[in-house]
Scaffold this motif. Sequence first.
Motif, PDB file in Angstrom:
ATOM      1  N   ASP A   8       0.865  -1.166   0.000  1.00 40.67           N
ATOM      2  CA  ASP A   8       0.000   0.000   0.000  1.00 40.67           C
ATOM      3  C   ASP A   8       0.909   1.226   0.000  1.00 40.67           C
ATOM      4  O   ASP A   8       2.128   1.106   0.187  1.00 40.67           O
ATOM      5  N   THR A 104      -3.033   0.272  -4.305  1.00 44.10           N
ATOM      6  CA  THR A 104      -3.426   1.399  -3.477  1.00 44.10           C
ATOM      7  C   THR A 104      -4.720   2.073  -3.921  1.00 44.10           C
ATOM      8  O   THR A 104      -4.997   2.186  -5.121  1.00 44.10           O
ATOM      9  N   ASN A 105      -5.500   2.485  -2.931  1.00 50.39           N
ATOM     10  CA  ASN A 105      -6.646   3.356  -3.164  1.00 50.39           C
ATOM     11  C   ASN A 105      -6.087   4.773  -3.228  1.00 50.39           C
ATOM     12  O   ASN A 105      -5.594   5.295  -2.224  1.00 50.39           O
ATOM     13  N   ILE A 106      -6.148   5.397  -4.401  1.00 48.50           N
ATOM     14  CA  ILE A 106      -5.441   6.658  -4.582  1.00 48.50           C
ATOM     15  C   ILE A 106      -6.123   7.509  -5.640  1.00 48.50           C
ATOM     16  O   ILE A 106      -6.784   6.988  -6.540  1.00 48.50           O
ATOM     17  N   GLU A 108      -5.831  10.554  -8.687  1.00 44.93           N
ATOM     18  CA  GLU A 108      -4.882  10.837  -9.764  1.00 44.93           C
ATOM     19  C   GLU A 108      -3.807  11.821  -9.300  1.00 44.93           C
ATOM     20  O   GLU A 108      -2.617  11.642  -9.574  1.00 44.93           O
ATOM     21  N   HIS A 111      -1.309  10.161  -7.043  1.00 38.49           N
ATOM     22  CA  HIS A 111      -0.455   9.280  -7.837  1.00 38.49           C
ATOM     23  C   HIS A 111       0.692  10.081  -8.467  1.00 38.49           C
ATOM     24  O   HIS A 111       1.863   9.681  -8.407  1.00 38.49           O
ATOM     25  N   GLY A 127       1.821  -1.572 -10.743  1.00 36.33           N
ATOM     26  CA  GLY A 127       0.922  -1.096  -9.699  1.00 36.33           C
ATOM     27  C   GLY A 127      -0.526  -1.122 -10.149  1.00 36.33           C
ATOM     28  O   GLY A 127      -0.821  -1.030 -11.348  1.00 36.33           O
ATOM     29  N   TYR A 129      -3.931   1.021  -9.317  1.00 35.90           N
ATOM     30  CA  TYR A 129      -4.363   2.277  -8.709  1.00 35.90           C
ATOM     31  C   TYR A 129      -5.877   2.399  -8.849  1.00 35.90           C
ATOM     32  O   TYR A 129      -6.405   2.331  -9.966  1.00 35.90           O
ATOM     33  N   SER A 130      -6.550   2.595  -7.742  1.00 32.63           N
ATOM     34  CA  SER A 130      -8.019   2.540  -7.734  1.00 32.63           C
ATOM     35  C   SER A 130      -8.655   3.489  -8.734  1.00 32.63           C
ATOM     36  O   SER A 130      -9.616   3.119  -9.420  1.00 32.63           O
ATOM     37  N   TYR A 131      -8.131   4.706  -8.864  1.00 34.53           N
ATOM     38  CA  TYR A 131      -8.778   5.686  -9.740  1.00 34.53           C
ATOM     39  C   TYR A 131      -8.688   5.277 -11.208  1.00 34.53           C
ATOM     40  O   TYR A 131      -9.522   5.665 -12.022  1.00 34.53           O
ATOM     41  N   GLN A 132      -7.653   4.499 -11.556  1.00 27.82           N
ATOM     42  CA  GLN A 132      -7.488   4.071 -12.949  1.00 27.82           C
ATOM     43  C   GLN A 132      -8.415   2.920 -13.310  1.00 27.82           C
ATOM     44  O   GLN A 132      -8.926   2.862 -14.438  1.00 27.82           O
ATOM     45  N   LYS A 136     -11.633  -0.433  -5.671  1.00 33.99           N
ATOM     46  CA  LYS A 136     -10.723  -0.163  -4.574  1.00 33.99           C
ATOM     47  C   LYS A 136     -10.778  -1.258  -3.517  1.00 33.99           C
ATOM     48  O   LYS A 136     -11.719  -2.035  -3.459  1.00 33.99           O
TER      49      LYS A 136
END
Length: 200
Positions: A8, A104-106, A108, A111, A127, A129-132, A136
Amino acid sequence: MIKNIVLDVGGVIFNDEKECLKGLEGRDIARILKLAYSGEFKGRLLGTQTLEGHLESLRGDPDFDILEFLINEENLPITYPVMPECLEYVRKLKADGYKLYLLTNITEGSHKYIDSVMDIDSLFDGGIYSYQDGVKKPNQEIYQLLIDRFGLKKEETIFFDDKEKNVKAAREFGIQAEVFKTPDDITRALERDAQASEKQ
Protein backbone atom coordinates in the motif's frame (compact mmCIF):
# COMPACT_ATOMS: atom_id res chain seq x y z
CA MET A 1 8.98 -18.76 -1.41
CA ILE A 2 8.17 -15.06 -1.52
CA LYS A 3 9.28 -13.34 -4.72
CA ASN A 4 6.70 -10.56 -4.99
CA ILE A 5 6.09 -7.87 -2.36
CA VAL A 6 2.95 -5.78 -2.77
CA LEU A 7 2.64 -2.54 -0.84
CA ASP A 8 0.00 0.00 0.00
CA VAL A 9 1.13 3.63 -0.15
CA GLY A 10 -0.61 5.57 2.64
CA GLY A 11 0.60 4.46 6.05
CA VAL A 12 3.34 2.33 4.48
CA ILE A 13 5.56 4.72 2.48
CA PHE A 14 3.72 8.02 2.95
CA ASN A 15 2.35 9.26 6.26
CA ASP A 16 -1.42 9.72 6.17
CA GLU A 17 -1.93 10.55 9.86
CA LYS A 18 -2.44 14.27 9.11
CA GLU A 19 -0.07 15.42 11.81
CA CYS A 20 -0.24 18.88 10.24
CA LEU A 21 -3.62 19.34 11.96
CA LYS A 22 -2.27 18.83 15.46
CA GLY A 23 -2.56 21.89 17.65
CA LEU A 24 -5.67 23.33 16.00
CA GLU A 25 -7.87 24.55 18.82
CA GLY A 26 -11.62 24.81 18.74
CA ARG A 27 -11.97 22.64 15.63
CA ASP A 28 -13.56 19.21 15.43
CA ILE A 29 -10.69 17.45 13.68
CA ALA A 30 -12.46 14.08 13.55
CA ARG A 31 -15.40 15.69 11.77
CA ILE A 32 -13.13 17.54 9.34
CA LEU A 33 -11.21 14.39 8.41
CA LYS A 34 -14.42 12.45 7.90
CA LEU A 35 -15.79 15.15 5.61
CA ALA A 36 -12.54 15.44 3.66
CA TYR A 37 -11.99 11.73 3.07
CA SER A 38 -15.48 10.29 2.68
CA GLY A 39 -18.36 11.10 0.36
CA GLU A 40 -17.05 12.74 -2.81
CA PHE A 41 -13.48 11.73 -2.00
CA LYS A 42 -14.45 8.11 -2.57
CA GLY A 43 -15.55 9.15 -6.04
CA ARG A 44 -12.09 10.58 -6.65
CA LEU A 45 -10.55 7.28 -5.55
CA LEU A 46 -12.67 5.53 -8.16
CA GLY A 47 -12.00 8.12 -10.86
CA THR A 48 -15.63 9.28 -11.00
CA GLN A 49 -15.23 12.67 -9.29
CA THR A 50 -12.93 15.60 -9.97
CA LEU A 51 -10.96 17.65 -7.46
CA GLU A 52 -13.09 20.66 -8.37
CA GLY A 53 -16.32 18.77 -7.83
CA HIS A 54 -15.07 17.49 -4.50
CA LEU A 55 -14.22 21.00 -3.32
CA GLU A 56 -17.53 22.38 -4.56
CA SER A 57 -19.43 19.76 -2.55
CA LEU A 58 -17.82 21.11 0.64
CA ARG A 59 -18.08 24.82 -0.09
CA GLY A 60 -20.09 26.60 2.60
CA ASP A 61 -18.95 24.30 5.40
CA PRO A 62 -17.75 26.32 8.44
CA ASP A 63 -14.44 24.48 8.27
CA PHE A 64 -13.99 24.91 4.52
CA ASP A 65 -10.62 26.63 4.97
CA ILE A 66 -9.13 23.50 6.52
CA LEU A 67 -10.99 21.17 4.17
CA GLU A 68 -9.63 23.09 1.18
CA PHE A 69 -6.11 22.91 2.62
CA LEU A 70 -6.38 19.14 3.06
CA ILE A 71 -7.82 18.50 -0.39
CA ASN A 72 -5.60 20.91 -2.33
CA GLU A 73 -3.03 18.70 -4.06
CA GLU A 74 -0.37 21.40 -3.86
CA ASN A 75 -0.27 20.71 -0.12
CA LEU A 76 0.41 16.97 -0.41
CA PRO A 77 4.05 17.34 0.74
CA ILE A 78 2.57 18.61 4.04
CA THR A 79 -0.60 16.53 4.32
CA TYR A 80 0.88 13.32 2.88
CA PRO A 81 4.64 13.40 3.53
CA VAL A 82 6.98 10.59 2.59
CA MET A 83 8.41 8.52 5.45
CA PRO A 84 12.11 8.47 4.49
CA GLU A 85 13.03 5.40 6.52
CA CYS A 86 10.25 3.40 4.88
CA LEU A 87 11.19 4.53 1.38
CA GLU A 88 14.82 3.57 1.99
CA TYR A 89 13.70 0.15 3.22
CA VAL A 90 11.67 -0.36 0.03
CA ARG A 91 14.72 0.52 -2.02
CA LYS A 92 16.66 -2.11 -0.08
CA LEU A 93 14.00 -4.71 -0.92
CA LYS A 94 14.43 -3.82 -4.59
CA ALA A 95 18.20 -4.17 -4.30
CA ASP A 96 17.71 -7.56 -2.63
CA GLY A 97 15.99 -8.81 -5.78
CA TYR A 98 12.30 -8.79 -4.83
CA LYS A 99 9.68 -7.82 -7.39
CA LEU A 100 7.78 -4.83 -5.98
CA TYR A 101 4.20 -3.77 -6.73
CA LEU A 102 1.85 -1.09 -5.47
CA LEU A 103 -1.79 -1.78 -4.65
CA THR A 104 -3.43 1.40 -3.48
CA ASN A 105 -6.65 3.36 -3.16
CA ILE A 106 -5.44 6.66 -4.58
CA THR A 107 -6.48 9.75 -6.52
CA GLU A 108 -4.88 10.84 -9.76
CA GLY A 109 -3.26 13.84 -8.09
CA SER A 110 -1.78 11.76 -5.29
CA HIS A 111 -0.45 9.28 -7.84
CA LYS A 112 1.41 12.05 -9.66
CA TYR A 113 2.75 13.37 -6.37
CA ILE A 114 4.11 10.05 -5.10
CA ASP A 115 5.69 9.44 -8.51
CA SER A 116 7.52 12.77 -8.23
CA VAL A 117 8.90 11.72 -4.85
CA MET A 118 10.03 8.16 -5.55
CA ASP A 119 9.97 7.59 -9.35
CA ILE A 120 7.52 4.69 -9.37
CA ASP A 121 8.67 3.12 -12.64
CA SER A 122 12.28 2.75 -11.50
CA LEU A 123 11.40 1.30 -8.11
CA PHE A 124 8.30 -0.80 -8.78
CA ASP A 125 7.54 -3.51 -11.29
CA GLY A 126 3.90 -2.45 -11.57
CA GLY A 127 0.92 -1.10 -9.70
CA ILE A 128 -2.84 -1.15 -9.39
CA TYR A 129 -4.36 2.28 -8.71
CA SER A 130 -8.02 2.54 -7.73
CA TYR A 131 -8.78 5.69 -9.74
CA GLN A 132 -7.49 4.07 -12.95
CA ASP A 133 -9.38 0.80 -12.67
CA GLY A 134 -12.55 1.94 -10.89
CA VAL A 135 -12.22 -0.53 -8.04
CA LYS A 136 -10.72 -0.16 -4.57
CA LYS A 137 -9.67 -2.25 -1.60
CA PRO A 138 -11.05 -4.26 0.07
CA ASN A 139 -13.07 -5.34 -2.98
CA GLN A 140 -11.85 -8.81 -3.99
CA GLU A 141 -11.78 -7.74 -7.63
CA ILE A 142 -8.74 -5.54 -7.07
CA TYR A 143 -6.65 -8.47 -5.78
CA GLN A 144 -7.67 -10.58 -8.76
CA LEU A 145 -6.70 -7.71 -11.03
CA LEU A 146 -3.26 -7.59 -9.43
CA ILE A 147 -2.64 -11.31 -9.94
CA ASP A 148 -3.96 -11.36 -13.50
CA ARG A 149 -2.31 -8.20 -14.79
CA PHE A 150 1.18 -9.07 -13.62
CA GLY A 151 0.98 -12.85 -13.85
CA LEU A 152 1.77 -13.35 -10.17
CA LYS A 153 1.50 -16.62 -8.26
CA LYS A 154 -0.42 -16.27 -5.02
CA GLU A 155 1.98 -18.51 -3.11
CA GLU A 156 4.92 -16.29 -4.12
CA THR A 157 3.22 -13.03 -3.20
CA ILE A 158 2.78 -11.12 0.06
CA PHE A 159 0.83 -7.90 0.63
CA PHE A 160 1.38 -5.23 3.29
CA ASP A 161 -1.24 -2.65 4.22
CA ASP A 162 -1.79 -0.51 7.30
CA LYS A 163 -5.52 -1.34 7.39
CA GLU A 164 -6.69 -4.64 8.82
CA LYS A 165 -9.76 -4.83 6.55
CA ASN A 166 -7.56 -4.76 3.44
CA VAL A 167 -5.22 -7.39 4.84
CA LYS A 168 -8.17 -9.60 5.76
CA ALA A 169 -9.61 -9.30 2.23
CA ALA A 170 -6.26 -10.24 0.68
CA ARG A 171 -6.00 -13.30 2.91
CA GLU A 172 -9.52 -14.35 2.01
CA PHE A 173 -8.53 -14.04 -1.65
CA GLY A 174 -5.58 -16.34 -1.00
CA ILE A 175 -2.61 -13.97 -0.83
CA GLN A 176 -0.34 -13.87 2.20
CA ALA A 177 -0.87 -10.51 3.87
CA GLU A 178 0.27 -8.67 6.99
CA VAL A 179 -0.65 -5.43 8.71
CA PHE A 180 2.13 -2.89 8.31
CA LYS A 181 3.23 -0.68 11.19
CA THR A 182 6.98 -0.48 10.63
CA PRO A 183 9.48 -2.01 8.18
CA ASP A 184 10.21 -4.60 10.87
CA ASP A 185 6.86 -6.21 9.98
CA ILE A 186 8.16 -6.91 6.48
CA THR A 187 11.50 -8.18 7.77
CA ARG A 188 9.82 -10.63 10.15
CA ALA A 189 7.45 -11.91 7.46
CA LEU A 190 10.30 -12.52 5.03
CA GLU A 191 12.37 -14.25 7.72
CA ARG A 192 9.44 -16.58 8.51
CA ASP A 193 9.07 -17.34 4.81
CA ALA A 194 12.80 -18.09 4.47
CA GLN A 195 12.71 -20.43 7.47
CA ALA A 196 9.66 -22.24 6.13
CA SER A 197 11.32 -22.65 2.73
CA GLU A 198 14.43 -24.17 4.32
CA LYS A 199 12.31 -26.83 6.03
CA GLN A 200 10.68 -27.95 2.79
